[in-house]
Scaffold this active site. Sequence first.
Site, mmCIF file in Angstrom:
data_model
loop_
_atom_site.group_PDB
_atom_site.id
_atom_site.type_symbol
_atom_site.label_atom_id
_atom_site.label_comp_id
_atom_site.label_asym_id
_atom_site.label_seq_id
_atom_site.Cartn_x
_atom_site.Cartn_y
_atom_site.Cartn_z
ATOM 1 N N ASN A 2 4.039 -1.312 -7.324
ATOM 2 C CA ASN A 2 3.464 -1.923 -6.962
ATOM 3 C C ASN A 2 3.129 -0.330 -6.380
ATOM 4 O OD1 ASN A 2 1.331 -2.653 -4.547
ATOM 5 N ND2 ASN A 2 3.036 -3.531 -3.545
ATOM 6 N N GLU A 57 8.521 -12.072 -2.093
ATOM 7 C CA GLU A 57 8.866 -11.021 -1.330
ATOM 8 C C GLU A 57 8.997 -11.414 0.220
ATOM 9 O OE1 GLU A 57 7.070 -7.820 -3.714
ATOM 10 O OE2 GLU A 57 6.027 -8.186 -2.584
ATOM 11 N N HIS A 117 -1.039 -9.854 -1.472
ATOM 12 C CA HIS A 117 0.139 -9.355 -1.046
ATOM 13 C C HIS A 117 1.442 -9.285 0.333
ATOM 14 C CE1 HIS A 117 2.937 -6.289 -0.136
ATOM 15 N NE2 HIS A 117 3.543 -6.342 -1.242
ATOM 16 N N GLU A 151 1.008 -7.613 3.000
ATOM 17 C CA GLU A 151 0.233 -6.442 3.836
ATOM 18 C C GLU A 151 -1.011 -7.016 4.008
ATOM 19 O OE1 GLU A 151 1.921 -3.314 1.202
ATOM 20 O OE2 GLU A 151 3.535 -3.657 2.041
ATOM 21 N N SER A 156 12.769 -4.340 -1.685
ATOM 22 C CA SER A 156 13.787 -3.234 -1.215
ATOM 23 C C SER A 156 15.134 -2.960 -2.872
ATOM 24 C CB SER A 156 14.691 -3.109 -0.305
ATOM 25 O OG SER A 156 13.472 -2.875 1.064
ATOM 26 N N LYS A 172 1.103 1.026 -3.708
ATOM 27 C CA LYS A 172 0.294 0.653 -3.027
ATOM 28 C C LYS A 172 -0.462 1.919 -2.197
ATOM 29 C CE LYS A 172 4.830 -1.698 -0.746
ATOM 30 N NZ LYS A 172 4.896 -2.143 0.547
ATOM 31 N N GLY A 201 9.967 -2.599 1.883
ATOM 32 C CA GLY A 201 9.849 -1.188 2.476
ATOM 33 C C GLY A 201 11.139 -1.523 3.943
HETATM 34 C C1 PEP Z 1 6.344 -4.702 -1.966
HETATM 35 O O1 PEP Z 1 5.546 -3.927 -1.273
HETATM 36 O O2 PEP Z 1 5.591 -5.537 -3.348
HETATM 37 C C2 PEP Z 1 7.836 -4.255 -2.507
HETATM 38 C C3 PEP Z 1 8.651 -4.800 -2.793
HETATM 39 O O3 PEP Z 1 8.098 -2.577 -1.826
HETATM 40 P P1 PEP Z 1 9.280 -2.617 -1.447
HETATM 41 O O4 PEP Z 1 9.933 -2.130 -2.946
HETATM 42 O O5 PEP Z 1 9.236 -0.741 -0.927
HETATM 43 O O6 PEP Z 1 10.413 -3.203 -0.261
#
Ligand code: PEP
Length: 254
Positions: free
Chosen positions: A9, A167, A95, A97, A212, A11, A173
């Site tokens: 992803n 998630e 998501h 966000e 992460s 973003k 992040g």
């Molecule tokens: C995400 O935003 O879907 C995600 C998993 O981000 P990150 O791997 O950077 O934590």
Amino acid sequence: MRQRLVMGNWKLNGTKETVVSLIKAFAAEANKYDKVEAAICAPAIFIGLVEENAKGSRLAWGSEDVDVNNQGAFTGENSPVQIKEFGCKYAIVGHSERRGYHNESSEYVAKKFKAAQAAGLKPVLCIGESLEEFEAGKTNEVVDAEIKAVIDENGIDAFKNAVIAYEPIWAIGTGKTATPEIAEGVHKHIREYLASFSKEVAEGVQILYGGSCNDKNASELFQQPDIDGGLIGGASLKADKFTKIIEAAAALAK
Ligand code: PEP
């Protein structure tokens, strides 16, 4: 047997140049394996470029979101049917966000899920709890409610053609990955919750871990019985890291 899936992803990141070089690297890696699928979800403006560079390879691609509408006076939105026209297989919906910065409720996410499926896209439903909810022991309650909203709108069988990504918001992040034990506990719970509606759906649906996840911890996470792969943010912007994650999934695939 559920196939492993490693999905990036991006973003709101990338340039024309990085899109081309990353897609070339990922497509070459994806072409090495037939038992694991790799995919990239890209900013809408780059999806055409992703298609041009990934077409004919084993790399799949998708959008990071979709609107509930296919056409009309909805300035700035991305239509599911238009996204499908550019060869997308997947569409992320819900998501954290989008839920957080755009106030998308679970009911609205369920409508996006429906619009994506109606356009022939496979929705990737993101669910997960905040740090406060995690600390209060409310994780299962939160993920159940996020899933139930989709079942109420679409029916349980809609998950026969969808992916779930667990998630935890506190892990996205932040560099704080959920331990394999914590992640597996939630994934197992999600499968049990789905099984209370349909055992067949619960057994078949791919549940990805996101938060992460990187080239160092992917293998351990993917070894858990209910973790079918990963949704990868930051590490999908680095060719060496994301290809290693695909490799880790492939090494575990039977
Ligand atoms: C995400 O935003 O879907 C995600 C998993 O981000 P990150 O791997 O950077 O934590």
